[in-house]
Design a protein around this motif. Structure first.
Motif: not given
Lengths: 222, 222, 222
Positions: C125, C141, C143, C145, C170-173, C175, C188-191, C205
């Motif tokens: 996204y 996946c 993201v 924002s 993958a699937n990291a976010t 901000v 992967a998966g980190a925020l 995260c």
């Protein structure tokens, strides 16, 4: 309910040598037997339609139910009682057992082996070279990954392995190559960076392995 | 701009007893009034098309705008000024208030109650049995879950409750049954494992509850 | 393989003043040149079809390959050798360089600048007002924002900036407003809550910044 024929909506596109089993329902705008990328490029480069081309299709098992907008590539073979949500996508060289559900918007990116009685919920992502054994549950928006060094160099996929009866929580992330042991549960939102032994709970970011609560163990009838 | 008629693209499929309000625009390949799974199986098992079948449809409120590829099931009722992105999916037994936006690729899995002035951004996932009150904002790729023991046994859904004016950040995860209090904000990527009281900020994995920054409180005009 | 013509499937919808380059393949149910929301509302309010309306379309570069179900809005310009997966969505005011891949179900929400040799994997996204430089990789996946205070007040988007050769797992976010430095890798998966300097690894995260492993640095040929 007895039925003697398939129901295939008139908007369905069936390509290549696709074979559909008995008593199947296939809904609006489904595409079956879509050629993999290189084949499609060769076909369209000739200016012909793929409707008129000859290439391997997919095989759909008996008593299957494929909902609107789903695309299934060539060289996919499903078992019986296969079900999808809407707009699911299953790419080439994927084999599915019986009683498999592939939910709405799920992507299965090809070269995946899936056992029997597997449920993959909406928006989940399964990359190439993943093994999913019998009775696995993959929750909504769960993300499996397979590329340890995703910096556009050489592509050496290492897909996760989900052993019999494993359960992956909603929006969990699995890094490349991890194995989730038999009967183990990955909690919602967990980030799994290491193998999880059998009958354990992986929870948190990064996930820690804990004992599986009794209630989870007793529910899981694998 | 005055208008006296609906604009319904010729590719739209309308099933069952669907009713569309005034001044609506419904775009390419939208499906309205899709029968829920059991009904669809019974219909297609007879070999008849769902176009010719009689079953409850959906109701779309006035001044609504439904973008391409969206599917709305039977037994869904929207309010007025309903809007969707592309390829949104709203399943049965869902009720939406006025001024609701359901973004691109969003899945609302049925049995959901949604209030007025709610915005659900792209790729978000809303499972069954969720309550979303007025003025809630759900960010892109946010994931709500409802199944505490997803190991393919008994299904006892416990959907989250989002109270008035709550805001859920991008790619946040809510575990089953949590309540997000009135005016509270869940940060992007947070993993919410416990109830969040009213007018608080939940941040991190697992999320910790902190005071809501003044700027967030003052912006939120619920 | 030589080819002298485009292959455009008969189900493709082309709107407005869209221009398609040479040697392109455009597959089932693709929509090109979709009007942005306000324009579409004005058009449909007149009761006319958008097929008959005159407005700016999109431009697709040479040797492009657009897979089934993809929607590209007006006022989008792609480079050459543009590729998409299925059901990708690219909204208005987006400019893409050469050799860009936009994967299955990806949403690019408009007002985005994308360089050359960029790969955006399935289900990722990308919100508005993001800058993506050359050779960036965005995993499945992931993201991004852009809305720091998403409580339905004033909308002041602050999209992330991904510098040359950055890679998002993958699937990291990410901000709103963070910058990922040149050659840096988000696991992967980190925020990611803070800027990441060049040639670093952001992991966890919330993400901590660490030295980039030698193997990752040596692979990345930007």
């Amino acid at each position: 309910m007895e039925r003697s024929t398939n129901y295939i909506h008139r908007s369905v596109r069936v390509y290549g040598s696709t074979k559909i089993g008995k008593n199947c329902t296939i809904m609006e705008n489904v595409i079956l037997g879509y050629p993999q990328h290189e084949v499609l490029q060769n076909i369209t480069a000739t200016g012909e339609g793929i409707e008129d081309s000859d290439f391997p299709g997919c095989r759909i098992g008996d008593d299957s139910f494929i909902r609107a907008g789903t695309t299934i590539f060539s060289d996919v073979r499903t078992g019986n009682r296969f079900k999808t949500g809407h707009n699911a996508m299953i790419r080439e060289k994927t084999i599915l057992g019986d009683n498999v559900l592939v939910g709405t918007n799920v992507i299965i990116d090809g070269n995946v082996n899936i056992g029997n009685n597997v449920s993959i919920q909406g928006n989940a992502y399964v990359p190439t070279h993943v093994t999913i054994e019998d009775n696995v549950f993959i929750g909504p928006c769960a993300v499996l990954s397979n590329d340890r060094y995703p910096v556009r160099g050489e592509y050496i996929p290492e897909g996760p392995i989900l052993k019999k009866g494993a359960s992956i929580g909603a929006n969990a992330t699995l890094v490349p190559g991890v194995e989730i042991g038999e009967g183990s549960v990955v909690a919602a939102g967990a980030l799994v960076t290491k193998d999880v032994p059998a009958w354990k709970l992986a929870i948190g970011c990064p996930a820690k392995v804990k004992d599986l609560p009794d209630v989870m163990q007793s529910i899981n009838k694998i």
